[in-house]
Design an enzyme around this catalytic site. Structure first.
Site, PDB file in Angstrom:
ATOM      1  N   ASP A   9       0.859  -1.166   0.000  1.00 16.89           N
ATOM      2  CA  ASP A   9       0.000   0.000   0.000  1.00 16.89           C
ATOM      3  C   ASP A   9       0.912   1.237   0.000  1.00 16.89           C
ATOM      4  O   ASP A   9       2.091   1.133   0.355  1.00 16.89           O
ATOM      5  CB  ASP A   9      -0.854  -0.054   1.278  1.00 16.89           C
ATOM      6  CG  ASP A   9      -1.603   1.221   1.523  1.00 16.89           C
ATOM      7  OD1 ASP A   9      -2.282   1.695   0.597  1.00 16.89           O
ATOM      8  OD2 ASP A   9      -1.488   1.759   2.642  1.00 16.89           O
ATOM      9  N   ASP A  11      -0.157   5.075   0.917  1.00 19.18           N
ATOM     10  CA  ASP A  11      -0.404   6.058   1.983  1.00 19.18           C
ATOM     11  C   ASP A  11      -0.565   5.372   3.342  1.00 19.18           C
ATOM     12  O   ASP A  11      -1.443   4.520   3.517  1.00 19.18           O
ATOM     13  CB  ASP A  11      -1.652   6.881   1.663  1.00 19.18           C
ATOM     14  CG  ASP A  11      -1.524   7.612   0.320  1.00 19.18           C
ATOM     15  OD1 ASP A  11      -0.419   7.642  -0.241  1.00 19.18           O
ATOM     16  OD2 ASP A  11      -2.543   8.129  -0.154  1.00 19.18           O
ATOM     17  N   ASP A  17       0.176   9.209   5.567  1.00 19.80           N
ATOM     18  CA  ASP A  17      -1.175   9.373   5.020  1.00 19.80           C
ATOM     19  C   ASP A  17      -1.664  10.770   5.368  1.00 19.80           C
ATOM     20  O   ASP A  17      -2.008  11.038   6.509  1.00 19.80           O
ATOM     21  CB  ASP A  17      -2.106   8.311   5.608  1.00 19.80           C
ATOM     22  CG  ASP A  17      -3.470   8.347   4.939  1.00 19.80           C
ATOM     23  OD1 ASP A  17      -3.770   9.337   4.229  1.00 19.80           O
ATOM     24  OD2 ASP A  17      -4.235   7.390   5.126  1.00 19.80           O
ATOM     25  N   LYS A  18      -1.666  11.666   4.362  1.00 19.64           N
ATOM     26  CA  LYS A  18      -2.106  13.037   4.625  1.00 19.64           C
ATOM     27  C   LYS A  18      -3.462  13.327   3.972  1.00 19.64           C
ATOM     28  O   LYS A  18      -3.787  14.489   3.729  1.00 19.64           O
ATOM     29  CB  LYS A  18      -1.058  14.015   4.134  1.00 19.64           C
ATOM     30  CG  LYS A  18       0.272  13.882   4.874  1.00 19.64           C
ATOM     31  CD  LYS A  18       1.200  14.997   4.511  1.00 19.64           C
ATOM     32  CE  LYS A  18       2.525  14.869   5.232  1.00 19.64           C
ATOM     33  NZ  LYS A  18       3.497  15.853   4.712  1.00 19.64           N
ATOM     34  N   TYR A  20      -5.569  12.425   0.626  1.00 17.40           N
ATOM     35  CA  TYR A  20      -5.659  12.982  -0.733  1.00 17.40           C
ATOM     36  C   TYR A  20      -4.482  13.894  -1.066  1.00 17.40           C
ATOM     37  O   TYR A  20      -4.640  15.069  -1.361  1.00 17.40           O
ATOM     38  CB  TYR A  20      -6.978  13.737  -0.915  1.00 17.40           C
ATOM     39  CG  TYR A  20      -8.200  12.918  -0.599  1.00 17.40           C
ATOM     40  CD1 TYR A  20      -8.528  11.807  -1.376  1.00 17.40           C
ATOM     41  CD2 TYR A  20      -9.009  13.225   0.488  1.00 17.40           C
ATOM     42  CE1 TYR A  20      -9.641  11.033  -1.079  1.00 17.40           C
ATOM     43  CE2 TYR A  20     -10.125  12.454   0.787  1.00 17.40           C
ATOM     44  CZ  TYR A  20     -10.430  11.370   0.002  1.00 17.40           C
ATOM     45  OH  TYR A  20     -11.538  10.606   0.304  1.00 17.40           O
ATOM     46  N   THR A  51      -2.335   0.875  -4.681  1.00 17.92           N
ATOM     47  CA  THR A  51      -2.874   1.987  -3.903  1.00 17.92           C
ATOM     48  C   THR A  51      -4.276   2.398  -4.358  1.00 17.92           C
ATOM     49  O   THR A  51      -4.517   2.533  -5.567  1.00 17.92           O
ATOM     50  CB  THR A  51      -1.888   3.192  -3.964  1.00 17.92           C
ATOM     51  OG1 THR A  51      -2.430   4.310  -3.282  1.00 17.92           O
ATOM     52  CG2 THR A  51      -1.544   3.590  -5.394  1.00 17.92           C
ATOM     53  N   SER A  54      -9.070   7.176  -4.542  1.00 18.23           N
ATOM     54  CA  SER A  54     -10.413   7.630  -4.923  1.00 18.23           C
ATOM     55  C   SER A  54     -10.441   9.131  -5.198  1.00 18.23           C
ATOM     56  O   SER A  54     -11.413   9.637  -5.756  1.00 18.23           O
ATOM     57  CB  SER A  54     -11.413   7.285  -3.823  1.00 18.23           C
ATOM     58  OG  SER A  54     -11.142   8.039  -2.660  1.00 18.23           O
ATOM     59  N   ARG A 101     -10.197  -1.384  -7.108  1.00 15.45           N
ATOM     60  CA  ARG A 101     -10.143  -0.820  -5.753  1.00 15.45           C
ATOM     61  C   ARG A 101     -10.121  -1.919  -4.695  1.00 15.45           C
ATOM     62  O   ARG A 101     -10.974  -2.800  -4.672  1.00 15.45           O
ATOM     63  CB  ARG A 101     -11.351   0.107  -5.539  1.00 15.45           C
ATOM     64  CG  ARG A 101     -11.386   0.747  -4.167  1.00 15.45           C
ATOM     65  CD  ARG A 101     -12.598   1.678  -4.005  1.00 15.45           C
ATOM     66  NE  ARG A 101     -12.774   2.048  -2.622  1.00 15.45           N
ATOM     67  CZ  ARG A 101     -12.071   3.005  -2.012  1.00 15.45           C
ATOM     68  NH1 ARG A 101     -11.187   3.709  -2.676  1.00 15.45           N
ATOM     69  NH2 ARG A 101     -12.264   3.267  -0.727  1.00 15.45           N
ATOM     70  N   LYS A 102      -9.119  -1.846  -3.775  1.00 16.53           N
ATOM     71  CA  LYS A 102      -9.090  -2.786  -2.659  1.00 16.53           C
ATOM     72  C   LYS A 102     -10.373  -2.594  -1.846  1.00 16.53           C
ATOM     73  O   LYS A 102     -10.755  -1.454  -1.645  1.00 16.53           O
ATOM     74  CB  LYS A 102      -7.858  -2.518  -1.767  1.00 16.53           C
ATOM     75  CG  LYS A 102      -6.516  -2.787  -2.453  1.00 16.53           C
ATOM     76  CD  LYS A 102      -5.326  -2.298  -1.618  1.00 16.53           C
ATOM     77  CE  LYS A 102      -5.100  -0.811  -1.715  1.00 16.53           C
ATOM     78  NZ  LYS A 102      -3.851  -0.328  -1.081  1.00 16.53           N
ATOM     79  N   ASP A 127      -2.157  -0.547   5.854  1.00 11.38           N
ATOM     80  CA  ASP A 127      -2.626   0.057   7.110  1.00 11.38           C
ATOM     81  C   ASP A 127      -4.137   0.232   7.126  1.00 11.38           C
ATOM     82  O   ASP A 127      -4.666   0.979   7.942  1.00 11.38           O
ATOM     83  CB  ASP A 127      -1.980   1.442   7.291  1.00 11.38           C
ATOM     84  CG  ASP A 127      -2.560   2.446   6.310  1.00 11.38           C
ATOM     85  OD1 ASP A 127      -2.635   2.118   5.103  1.00 11.38           O
ATOM     86  OD2 ASP A 127      -2.986   3.511   6.746  1.00 11.38           O
TER      87      ASP A 127
HETATM   88 MG   LIG Z   1      -3.038   3.157   3.359  1.00  8.70          MG
END
Ligand SMILES: [Mg+2]
Length: 176
Positions: A9, A11, A17-18, A20, A51, A54, A101-102, A127
């Site tokens: 993955d 982000d 992970d911020k 978008y 990843t 969206s 998409r996961k 995560d």
């Molecule tokens: Mg992630």
């Protein structure tokens, strides 16, 4: 002879992970992730990045913005541009028809087929519950890293149910 692979993955796993991320200047890497990935490659693992983005479907950014952020990430990780064997960017939002998409396992299954991967020797690392579900749905191993999303009850249950190992960060993984 089958191959082995890590599906990563982005982000929360490779970079912070911020929510978008559009601007490459906002890319911040998880400490030691680059060295971990080089070690994995040296041990013969094929490396894939997988990843969900969206933000494309939501109109927040484009594939080109993502490519620039990925380029910045590789630079900061001190990895060459062609480091990953393949990258899957799933642009769907949760309300769109789901293709890659996961938790869809489609990308992983395609790579298993294309590269003769041994599912027993391959891992999805992430995560988010969707990372774990994508890996389990594809029949490979999963690992959780604690550098991104907090673990809620659903995630705890899923981790417990599938005996998924938890690591504080990517470079702590001891799956080899
Ligand atoms: Mg992630």
């Amino acid at each position: 002879m089958y191959n082995k692979a890590l599906f990563l993955d982005r982000d929360g796993t490779l970079i912070l992970d911020k929510h978008y991320i559009k601007d490459p200047d906002d890319v911040e890497i998880i400490p030691n992730a680059g060295d971990f990935l080089k070690t994995a490659k040296g041990l013969g693992y094929l490396l894939f990045m997988f990843t969900n983005q969206s933000g494309v479907s939501r109109g927040y950014y484009t594939f080109e913005d993502i490519a620039l952020c990925n380029q910045k990430m590789l630079e900061l990780l001190n990895l060459p541009e062609d480091f990953f064997t393949e990258i899957c960017i799933a642009p769907e939002s949760p309300t769109d028809p789901q293709i890659y998409r996961k938790p869809s396992p489609r990308f992983i299954l395609e790579m298993i087929d294309k590269y003769d991967l041994d599912p027993k020797l391959s891992w999805m690392i992430g995560d988010h519950l969707n990372d774990l579900k994508a890996g389990i749905n594809a029949g490979i191993n999963c690992a959780w890293v604690s550098t991104g999303k907090p673990r809620n009850e659903d995630i705890e249950d899923y981790i417990h149910e599938h005996s998924i190992p938890i690591f504080s960060q990517l470079s702590d993984l001891v799956i080899f």
